[in-house]
Design a protein around this motif. Sequence first.
Motif, PDB file in Angstrom:
ATOM      1  N   LYS A 116      46.715  42.499  30.598  1.00 19.63           N
ATOM      2  CA  LYS A 116      45.616  41.600  31.723  1.00 19.63           C
ATOM      3  C   LYS A 116      46.732  40.647  32.364  1.00 19.63           C
ATOM      4  N   ASP A 165      40.575  38.637  34.524  1.00 22.00           N
ATOM      5  CA  ASP A 165      40.554  40.295  34.529  1.00 22.00           C
ATOM      6  C   ASP A 165      42.200  40.222  34.800  1.00 22.00           C
ATOM      7  N   TYR A 166      42.662  39.652  35.420  1.00 22.43           N
ATOM      8  CA  TYR A 166      44.444  39.678  35.703  1.00 22.43           C
ATOM      9  C   TYR A 166      44.839  38.172  35.828  1.00 22.43           C
TER      10      TYR A 166
END
Length: 161
Positions: free
Chosen positions: A21, A105-106
């Motif tokens: 991630k 998420d990232y």
Amino acid sequence: MRLFILFCFVAFSNFMVAQHKAMTFNEAKLQGNAPEKLDTLYKGAIHTETIPGVFKTEAEQEQLIVAYTQLLQDLGAFLKKNNFVWEHPTRCFNRIYINKNGTIDYFLYNFYVNKEKPETNLSEAKIAEFDRLLNAFVKDYRFSVTANENFAQCSPVTYRN
């Protein structure tokens, strides 16, 4: 047939566990998750007169800033707890893509490279250790502010002990 389904499930599960991630901007691009692509899926967090964002009111934006500051402080505490020591103050740029439920998420980052003083740049080993710990941190971290849609927040940061 059952064996095939079991194999697919295990293979898919391993793929999901192995997914990172947190990564550099360049790694994200190589994986097909360039910021330009992600920016079409995650709206900017801060709303301005010219750029529509998720958090529109001054109160909402203040909550976002407090939550973002807390995330960076929590990351610092996590790194310290795991014996990560910065060799010197280190400048970085982060862009964090957050799901509407608060999961990360990232987490994209780039360390600034000092061409005039290359000895102050992080070693590859130190960057790899940061990446490993950052991935462990974001895996279970929950951003304290949620929204009705996915959003992204970015900023320059100077990491220090």
